[in-house]
Design a protein around this motif. Sequence first.
Motif, PDB file in Angstrom:
ATOM      1  N   LYS A 192       0.709  -1.308   0.039  1.00 31.20           N
ATOM      2  CA  LYS A 192       0.023  -0.114  -0.069  1.00 31.20           C
ATOM      3  C   LYS A 192       0.881   1.219  -0.067  1.00 31.20           C
ATOM      4  CE  LYS A 192      -4.158   2.155   2.201  1.00 31.20           C
ATOM      5  NZ  LYS A 192      -5.005   2.093   3.456  1.00 31.20           N
TER       6      LYS A 192
ATOM      7  N   LEU B 184      -2.045  -3.278  -9.911  1.00 30.42           N
ATOM      8  CA  LEU B 184      -3.194  -2.567  -9.310  1.00 30.42           C
ATOM      9  C   LEU B 184      -4.487  -3.279  -9.911  1.00 30.42           C
ATOM     10  CD1 LEU B 184      -0.949  -0.675  -8.941  1.00 30.42           C
ATOM     11  CD2 LEU B 184      -2.634   1.086  -9.025  1.00 30.42           C
TER      12      LEU B 184
ATOM     13  N   LYS C 108      -1.538   5.980 -10.588  1.00 27.12           N
ATOM     14  CA  LYS C 108      -2.765   6.686 -10.074  1.00 27.12           C
ATOM     15  C   LYS C 108      -3.502   7.307 -11.060  1.00 27.12           C
ATOM     16  CE  LYS C 108      -1.402   8.908  -5.558  1.00 27.12           C
ATOM     17  NZ  LYS C 108      -0.821  10.032  -4.936  1.00 27.12           N
TER      18      LYS C 108
ATOM     19  N   ILE D 297      -3.326   3.944  -2.484  1.00 21.52           N
ATOM     20  CA  ILE D 297      -3.135   2.928  -3.521  1.00 21.52           C
ATOM     21  C   ILE D 297      -2.854   1.482  -3.152  1.00 21.52           C
ATOM     22  CG2 ILE D 297      -1.655   2.176  -5.513  1.00 21.52           C
ATOM     23  CD1 ILE D 297      -1.484   5.100  -6.445  1.00 21.52           C
TER      24      ILE D 297
END
Length: 939
Positions: free
Chosen positions: A744, A768, A794, A748
């Motif tokens: 982590k 992810l 992201k 995220i």
Amino acid sequence: MNVIGIRKLDQWSRRGRLTCWATLLLVTFVAHPTRAEITVELDDATRAKCVNVLRTGLRSAEFWPSIHAAEALTLGGHGAEVVAFLEPMLQQPFDDQKRCGIARELVRAGQRQHAKIMLDILTGEESFGHTHAAESLYKVGELGDGEAMWLRFQQDNDQRLKLMAAAALGKSGDAAALEYVRAMLTHGNPELARTAAWIIGRIGNVTDIKRLQTAQDKMPDEFSRCYFEHSRANLGDAEAQAALVQNLDSDDPAIRTYAATFAGEARIADAVPKLIAMLDDETLDVRVRAAQSLLVLAQEPTDSTSLTVLPNATESVYDALTQQAKKKFAERRQAFESLGTDADYRVWQDTRREFFVEQLGGFPERTLLNAQVTGKLDGADIGNDDIRVEKILFESRPNHHVTAVLYLPKTGDAPYPAVLIACGHSKTGKGAEYNQRLGILLAKNGMAAMCYDPIGQGERSQVAEEDGHPANLSSVTEHFLSGVGAILTGTNTAQYRIWDGMRSLDYLASRDDIDATRLGCTGCSGGGTLTSYLMALDDRILCAAPACYITTLEGLIETLGPQDSEQNIYGQIEFGMEQTDYVLMRAPKPTLICSTTDDYFGIEGAWDTFRQAKRFYGRLGRPERVNLVETAGKHGITQTGRETIVRWMKRWLADVDEDVADPGFNVWPVEALHCTPKGEVLLLDGERTVFDLNEDLAKQDRTSREEFDNKPPESARATIRKIAGVRRIEQLPTPKTRTLGLGKHGEIEFRRLTMEVGDGVTLPILRLVPSKPNGRRVLLLGVEKQSAKIERLKTEAEDGTEVWAVDLRGIGELRTKSAKDLYGDWKAFFMAYLLGEAFVGQQTEDVLQCLRVMQQGLPAESKVEIVVDGHARVAALHTAALEPNMCRLQPFREPLPSWTEILDQPQLPGQLATTIHGVLEYYDLDDLKRLAGLKPHAK
């Protein structure tokens, strides 16, 4: 820190090398808190004060604070300053403990060769420095072959030594060693227990926080308890981090020192005000550690454990390629041992010579030398009354000038025997003192000697600034850079270097005062390389003496590894052409191998080559014509070596076998030997560089590339596969993926995976997986900086997209430590090159393997989208061109110039590792863009 446990499976071999390690245990990763995101800003005054504190500390009379200041300066980006200060200290009579400290910080600053000092102390009979050696090796992550550290871990006489050996092994991934350190947390001796805590705080993980707390409660004093407290803080314990900040105010300077150290490692921003105040602490070590932590906190973390998948994997690709090379070296030795008849020996020579010339791209036609003598010098001016010098300028190719000096005897009868001196990697080229001394000594012994500047050295810079001064100060930089275009056009920097040498011989042979039937060649280091090449390929060289180069390529790969461009011949390991073969190709002509005992071109390899050559020459009936001289010393020609070379030349070229003495001579200033008006050929009208010549070759290939444009798509793809060495997916080994655990970073969450793609290479992956996937999958490539990778993750993971961030070989976690921005991962690239493989092709297969796994579970018509930055773009482009039905390549953020375009941009960073040998005879990157559905780069 994520720990991948490694267990020793086999015993140590008699040669002292670990024969087998295998991964047996995977410890689930539990991420540190988001401390990796913490970066503080320091104003210029504070930063300057930190550096000043460290520079003052470095020069302090207090030894260990001085060494700690060296560490801090390196971490703060001032490693070169540390090296300049510490290297001379190795010559001083320090004890073994202090020598370990000096060597450790030199290694941390990038001088890894000094790890040998610590390893020698670790294995020495004197026990005084053993523990310090183990500790220092642990701190900089060096193990050598690991045997010595393992043996120190196995002994039970010295518990502190055993503990530090366990730390070093545990840091490298040995699960048993790490468990031993954990067990020592509860040892009855507080010193051993707190040392174990100090180690666990750096190589453990968050699951160790509880055991640290339990052991801390049993410690008898505040000093011991703070070790456990600071280690918990470093592992992310918020309570311990708050306590660490309080410890910065301790009355005990030792506690303040350790708190200041861990404040930076734990990236505790709340500690910054106190750390700034501590820059004025009364204790030097406190000031040093405070400055260190401030500089560390001001930097973006370079090894964030929350993103690292494969710790210590930087050399894994190179090591995998080395294993492939070892098999080829064994095959070559077996073939050599099978030689029987005289015909076998001649075939061995002929096939290697033919291969060598072919891999160089052949040689151009001879053109007019247009030679001129631009000046003369009288040896009497520097006390050498019996010699004279002529300064020579000639064209090895039209308008491509070579600068040289010719040393001539004043006595004796012409025509003289002549020796060509090839320069080593000295920036001053022919003006270097060792080249002058050899030329003078040859002339004093009745022979002419001609020394010429290589490209990129002396007066032959190939890239200049606007003011005409050389753009590159290193003697090898332009050899690397010229290799880019040479490789793309199917030649080699060595071809330019060898042709300059051959044309130098042409010039000598053209003179009335030189006997063209009595020519020799010698040179040291890089000059030894060129001597080896020339003597193998030019039959006019009657007598040769390569110095400080001949070893075995097999031994070189195991130690130094590949060198600059001209020292790597495409596919030579695959074919079976060893350094030894440069000697064998010319047999039975007289050859002297000149070596030094402590050269980094290993002396064992020199003797190995000599033994093979002696057998070879003996079979041809001339065993006396090959010899070896070994003199004491490091890399570089010694006085004895110089005398032996001249005696060898005199014996075979002048039929005089007598002692040669070198009493020492004065030499000319470098500028006195300049052959051009302004000391640079680039300032001559119409001068053409190697980069211009590479462009000429690319233009000659334009017609064949135009034919490629007209090929049907599948035919074009077949050509690409052949030239880049890319197999079809069904021909690739089945990839194996492993999930290491969860991580982590901020908001995220990701999975950490590895993928074994074959040939011993494992790729690190961050995956992810959104809670509500939208069916879109993105493969993210080429993003190396941790902060940039987070931002791209992201961005790409929005709206339910599944993202796989993968480091290809030569990139990110798989980028060797020797990689440079200007060349890319040149070391791994050249290992593949020596094996006859395209590194880009290997990277392309990495991408294909990723696509193969990512497509599982997707609808048949779905494509994986590839988002790529940096130097992974060339591999991604090959992938998209070859398999458009599997993937869709997103437009690049930054323009990707074609290979043809980069030929006239020699300083463009990172291009070497993206080249393919001879590719411009077939296709360019714009051709790939068309096949991939992208627009060609606008010129």
